[in-house]
Design an enzyme around this catalytic site. Structure first.
Site, short mmCIF file in Angstrom:
data_model
loop_
_atom_site.label_atom_id
_atom_site.label_comp_id
_atom_site.label_asym_id
_atom_site.label_seq_id
_atom_site.Cartn_x
_atom_site.Cartn_y
_atom_site.Cartn_z
N HIS A 122 0.86 -1.19 0.00
CA HIS A 122 0.00 0.00 0.00
C HIS A 122 0.89 1.24 0.00
CE1 HIS A 122 1.08 0.26 4.22
NE2 HIS A 122 0.65 -0.98 4.41
N HIS B 260 4.04 1.36 2.26
CA HIS B 260 5.21 0.63 1.73
C HIS B 260 5.87 1.42 0.59
CE1 HIS B 260 2.70 -2.99 3.11
NE2 HIS B 260 3.77 -3.04 3.87
P1 AMP Z 1 4.26 -4.78 7.05
O1 AMP Z 1 4.17 -5.23 5.62
O2 AMP Z 1 2.96 -4.40 7.63
O3 AMP Z 1 5.06 -5.74 7.89
O4 AMP Z 1 5.10 -3.43 7.01
C1 AMP Z 1 6.36 -3.34 6.42
C2 AMP Z 1 6.96 -2.02 6.77
O5 AMP Z 1 6.14 -0.95 6.30
C3 AMP Z 1 7.11 -1.81 8.28
O6 AMP Z 1 8.34 -1.17 8.56
C4 AMP Z 1 5.95 -0.92 8.60
O7 AMP Z 1 6.14 -0.11 9.74
C5 AMP Z 1 5.86 -0.07 7.35
N1 AMP Z 1 4.52 0.52 7.23
C6 AMP Z 1 3.34 -0.14 7.32
N2 AMP Z 1 2.31 0.73 7.21
C7 AMP Z 1 2.86 1.96 7.06
C8 AMP Z 1 2.33 3.28 6.92
N3 AMP Z 1 1.03 3.52 6.90
N4 AMP Z 1 3.20 4.32 6.80
C9 AMP Z 1 4.54 4.09 6.83
N5 AMP Z 1 5.10 2.87 6.95
C10 AMP Z 1 4.28 1.83 7.08
#
Ligand code: AMP
Length: 267
Positions: A29, A32
């Site tokens: 999204h 990412h």
């Molecule tokens: P995930 O795929 O949820 O494990 O997230 C992967 C990385 O993206 C992690 O470092 C999260 O903190 C970051 N992330 C997830 N959502 C957001 C967001 N809304 N804004 C910024 N970074 C994000």
């Protein structure tokens, strides 16, 4: 974009390169995408991983229903000119003994650690392995998962690992809701609830000391949350000291359910 499923082949390719690394669980999204764009500015080779890590889920049903869409994710990554995608199997990640032991700072017992038993152990386990395989120069991580960011930082400094964490701001939708892969599971009404909850916390945060937690939890339930795990205020600049008053160094951490979907944010 070169795609790798095997860590040995990946290692061969990136051995002498400076790597900017963005670990993800897919379901990509705007959050990412922001991390990836930021990493590309560092002018190193950008490597994204997609791995839905079973060890960080405390419920099998949650692991199963986690949004996955590799075909869409690969298209997004190609369009962003990402250099490498590592998309390993569970075996590729877990079939070796890592150099470092899992180190969990005691803050892992608070917030999500209290409500998702074993979650952060699973997070540090996979990050330890990914860091050993990739040996990145920089790792881009989001403040959306502030507690995770903090614990990975503590793990890295404990072993004096050379990778540096680049902390990235939370990307939000226009309605205030933090972008999250789990948002793919929400319907239009759920999104309205999530937005109202964000607006509510944003409104009361400056006078946080005037509210008691029971009242705040009740208000979230009234707005449509099915269950509230926590609403807590921490000074993130003071090594996560819990605080009664909200200040510019504070963040209000919330975790709640809409139907059976668990959402977290810090505002
Ligand atoms: P995930 O795929 O949820 O494990 O997230 C992967 C990385 O993206 C992690 O470092 C999260 O903190 C970051 N992330 C997830 N959502 C957001 C967001 N809304 N804004 C910024 N970074 C994000």
């Amino acid at each position: 974009m070169k795609i790798f499923k095997d860590k040995h082949k990946l290692r061969e390719e990136i051995l002498d390169k400076n790597i900017s690394f963005i670990p993800t669980m897919g379901g990509l999204h705007k959050g990412h995408i922001y991390l990836i764009k930021k990493s590309k500015k560092y002018k190193k080779k950008t490597l994204v991983s997609i791995f839905v890590n079973p060890k960080q889920f405390n419920k099998k049903s949650d692991f199963k229903s986690y949004p996955r869409n590799n075909r869409r994710d690969i298209k997004i990554l190609k369009d962003l000119n990402v250099n490498y995608l590592y998309i390993p199997s569970i075996k590729d990640i877990y079939d070796f003994k890592p150099k470092y032991k899992i180190y969990l700072h005691k803050f892992s017992e608070k917030l999500c650690g209290k409500y998702r038993k074993g979650h952060f152990k699973g997070v540090i386990n996979v990050m330890n392995r990914l860091i050993e395989i990739i040996k990145p120069k920089d790792i881009f991580m989001g403040k959306k998962d502030y507690q995770q960011l903090f614990l990975v930082n503590k793990f890295i400094s404990k072993y004096k690992i050379k990778s540096k964490i680049i902390e990235c701001n939370t990307v939000r939708e226009k309605n205030g809701v933090a972008c999250s892969s789990r948002n793919f599971l929400l319907n239009a009404n759920d999104i309205k609830i999530a937005s109202k909850i964000y607006q509510f916390i944003n409104k009361i945060k400056k006078n946080f000391e005037n509210y008691n937690l029971k009242f705040l939890k009740k208000e979230l339930l009234k707005l449509g949350a099915k269950r509230v795990d926590y609403i807590e205020n921490y000074n993130v600049k003071k090594n996560f000291k819990k605080s009664k008053r909200y200040s510019k160094n504070c963040k209000i951490f919330i975790s709640y359910y809409i139907r059976n979907i668990r959402l977290i944010d810090n505002i």
